[in-house]
Design a protein around this motif. Sequence first.
Motif, mmCIF file in Angstrom:
data_model
loop_
_atom_site.group_PDB
_atom_site.id
_atom_site.type_symbol
_atom_site.label_atom_id
_atom_site.label_comp_id
_atom_site.label_asym_id
_atom_site.label_seq_id
_atom_site.Cartn_x
_atom_site.Cartn_y
_atom_site.Cartn_z
ATOM 1 N N LEU A 144 -0.173 4.852 10.112
ATOM 2 C CA LEU A 144 1.121 4.218 10.337
ATOM 3 C C LEU A 144 1.698 3.888 8.984
ATOM 4 C CD1 LEU A 144 3.166 2.996 12.305
ATOM 5 C CD2 LEU A 144 1.894 0.865 12.170
ATOM 6 N N PHE A 145 2.903 4.346 8.692
ATOM 7 C CA PHE A 145 3.356 4.024 7.359
ATOM 8 C C PHE A 145 3.965 2.640 7.282
ATOM 9 C CE2 PHE A 145 7.668 4.438 7.942
ATOM 10 C CZ PHE A 145 8.266 5.656 7.754
ATOM 11 N N SER B 174 0.827 -1.198 0.000
ATOM 12 C CA SER B 174 0.000 0.000 0.000
ATOM 13 C C SER B 174 0.864 1.252 0.000
ATOM 14 C CB SER B 174 -0.884 0.010 1.245
ATOM 15 O OG SER B 174 -1.697 -1.138 1.253
ATOM 16 N N PRO C 224 6.951 6.622 11.377
ATOM 17 C CA PRO C 224 7.273 5.341 11.998
ATOM 18 C C PRO C 224 6.729 5.255 13.429
ATOM 19 C CG PRO C 224 9.216 6.734 11.900
ATOM 20 C CD PRO C 224 8.120 7.473 11.196
ATOM 21 N N GLU C 225 6.683 4.038 13.956
ATOM 22 C CA GLU C 225 5.999 3.772 15.214
ATOM 23 C C GLU C 225 6.427 4.642 16.401
ATOM 24 O OE1 GLU C 225 7.354 1.588 13.212
ATOM 25 O OE2 GLU C 225 6.036 -0.121 12.835
ATOM 26 N N ASN D 129 -0.883 -2.668 7.622
ATOM 27 C CA ASN D 129 0.085 -2.689 8.719
ATOM 28 C C ASN D 129 -0.360 -3.455 9.952
ATOM 29 O OD1 ASN D 129 -1.538 -0.556 9.782
ATOM 30 N ND2 ASN D 129 -0.291 0.947 8.741
ATOM 31 N N MET E 226 11.235 -0.424 15.782
ATOM 32 C CA MET E 226 10.361 -0.825 16.882
ATOM 33 C C MET E 226 9.429 -1.876 16.314
ATOM 34 S SD MET E 226 7.570 1.519 18.902
ATOM 35 C CE MET E 226 8.329 2.017 20.429
ATOM 36 N N TYR F 18 4.980 -1.502 19.707
ATOM 37 C CA TYR F 18 4.214 -0.290 19.386
ATOM 38 C C TYR F 18 2.797 -0.404 19.936
ATOM 39 C CZ TYR F 18 1.701 2.953 16.235
ATOM 40 O OH TYR F 18 0.892 3.931 15.692
ATOM 41 N N SER G 197 -3.745 1.725 11.335
ATOM 42 C CA SER G 197 -4.673 2.480 10.509
ATOM 43 C C SER G 197 -5.115 1.801 9.228
ATOM 44 C CB SER G 197 -4.045 3.831 10.162
ATOM 45 O OG SER G 197 -2.756 3.639 9.624
ATOM 46 N N ALA H 203 6.286 -1.580 8.648
ATOM 47 C CA ALA H 203 6.066 -2.912 9.209
ATOM 48 C C ALA H 203 5.886 -3.983 8.138
ATOM 49 C CB ALA H 203 4.841 -2.893 10.103
ATOM 50 N N GLN H 204 5.733 -3.545 6.902
ATOM 51 C CA GLN H 204 5.499 -4.548 5.873
ATOM 52 C C GLN H 204 6.768 -5.334 5.574
ATOM 53 O OE1 GLN H 204 3.907 -2.529 2.471
ATOM 54 N NE2 GLN H 204 2.027 -1.948 3.524
#
Lengths: 355, 251
Positions: free
Chosen positions: A241-242, A54, A216-217, B21, B4, B9, B17, A245-246
């Motif tokens: 959240l960008f 995404s 970022p987180e 993610n 992180m 988190y 969101s 994490a993917q």
Amino acid sequence: MAKFHPLKVTDIHHTIRDAVVLTLEPEDWSAFDFIQGQYLTFRQDFDGEELRRSYSICAGKGEGKLQVGIKRVDGGAFSTWANEELKVGDTLEAMPPMGGFYTPLDAGAEKQYLGFAGGSGITPVLSLIKTTLESEPKSNFTLVYANRGVSSIMFREELEDLKNIYLGRLSVIHVLEQDAQDIELFTGRVTEEKCAQLFRSWIDIESIDTAFICGPEPMMLGIAKALREHGLSEGQIKFELFASAQPGRLKAPVRSQAAGKAANQAEIAVTLDGATQTISVSKDLTILDAARENAMDAPFACKAGVCSTCRCRVIEGEVEMVKNHALEDYEVEKGYVLSCQSFPVTDRVVVDYDQ
Amino acid sequence: MMDMSIEDYLSQGGVLSSPGNVPPRYRAELLKLMATFVDSNLAGAAGFADVINAGPGIKERIAAAKIVLEKTDNADKVLKIMGDFGVDERRYANSHPWAARLERSADIGARRSEHDMRLAVFNYPLEGWSDTVVMNLLMGTAVVVQLEDMAQVSYQPLAEAFRAILPVETRHAELALEGLERLTSEGQGAALQESVAYWWPRVAASFGKGDAERFAALKAMGLRHAQSDAQLADWEARAAARLETVGLSAR
């Protein structure tokens, strides 16, 4: 259920060294009537493995174009490919815009918006800034934009232009981790403490109607804490959240060398959306992969045995479900399996996705 | 930049969101939470729809029809979010006979049916108007307690949906109390008290048994905040107080 649509790449613009802005032309514009701050989910095959990623739309609503920003992530298959191999004229596939990183706009509103962006987290925030300043002529926007250094600031010039177009209505505070600036406060990371300092002297936090955070987180956590501490309610803070994490790349499934031997074949009858198709496949394929390889649009999402989106019911025959983190015991007793984790055991298996 | 894990988190109060993610386990629990809400609302609305005509007057029938409409709309709001996760919304909405109920005397405790995720309480049939009003007051009050917790859920689109739904559900419980006032003033206290005795333990069961390990896992993901026991006690106090105002007692 959202469907994928083809989009033609009409322009590729390198903003900074490792980021591109893609201009896209959908075949069906009506499916891509986005709201500021939304994102597109793309799918692309890499060595036979489908990846879904995404990326946020960076265009404003009034610009009449569809653009996404993609920053290259180390080890990221899709972002590297988009930055290095994708060409103008290529076709991508994406689902219609999704996401709720926005608040409704009203031409008569006089609001104060505060945005926080970290690195490529600027993409949806840029869309918000452009759209808000254009459609709410009495509202103002303050952006706190965190980057490692000057050279990694995506859309630096574009933001300068916007400041000139909307004189006095857009303020941008660049906070840089490495490059020193005249004002010491603007050096370092955007943390809870840094926010508190900004709210003391640079930002009138009491006047803020809505805050947007994308980054970022740890940055999101720190900023959110500071905003709550300074009186903003949960409903006034919007998060995106960008995609850090993917995972970069899915692991290639282990395939037996013996695949294809007649003795290792199974006949599977798959019922999906009311239609039944019988396919002959290797027993080393999961039910889900077997169905998909035979052009059946079987539902799946995580392919990790946890989301249960791929659940189907075994009507006849036997399968081995190697992992199950989603189905309850009673469901398993009823014959339900996670098709992404289930391999045929008997030579004939009948499964149903409709039950 | 700053590394992180998504688990850290979330355990620190982070908000997610988009489907892109959410980690897999979170996704499964989130889908389950949403399915429970959607199924319960669709089943609740379907059961209630059958009772609209039993309303003693126009006002009551309007109130009942409004509740059916709004509960269906609440389900739709959350089902839309499930759609972002790949759920086929149209198929989902028609995948179960939502109006189907078990026998009044069935004793299933907190067990769900094998077909859908509706809370066990929505498997019991309503018996006429006054019984419906009692069920609606008790369950409506319970839903408000549950929504107050769920409105803090760490998946922002869902938290926003629940925040929009909360005042609607609060109003449903108020409508039930108004209905109950009228029924008690007409001398139907004894029948109502019987309905309270029937629904009280069944609604109480919908708060779950409070598995500590599971609660800890959900809390770490920001999907639950209050303990089942505390929620149950909260509901008991609120529901009992409401019953008292119309001269009924909790048990």
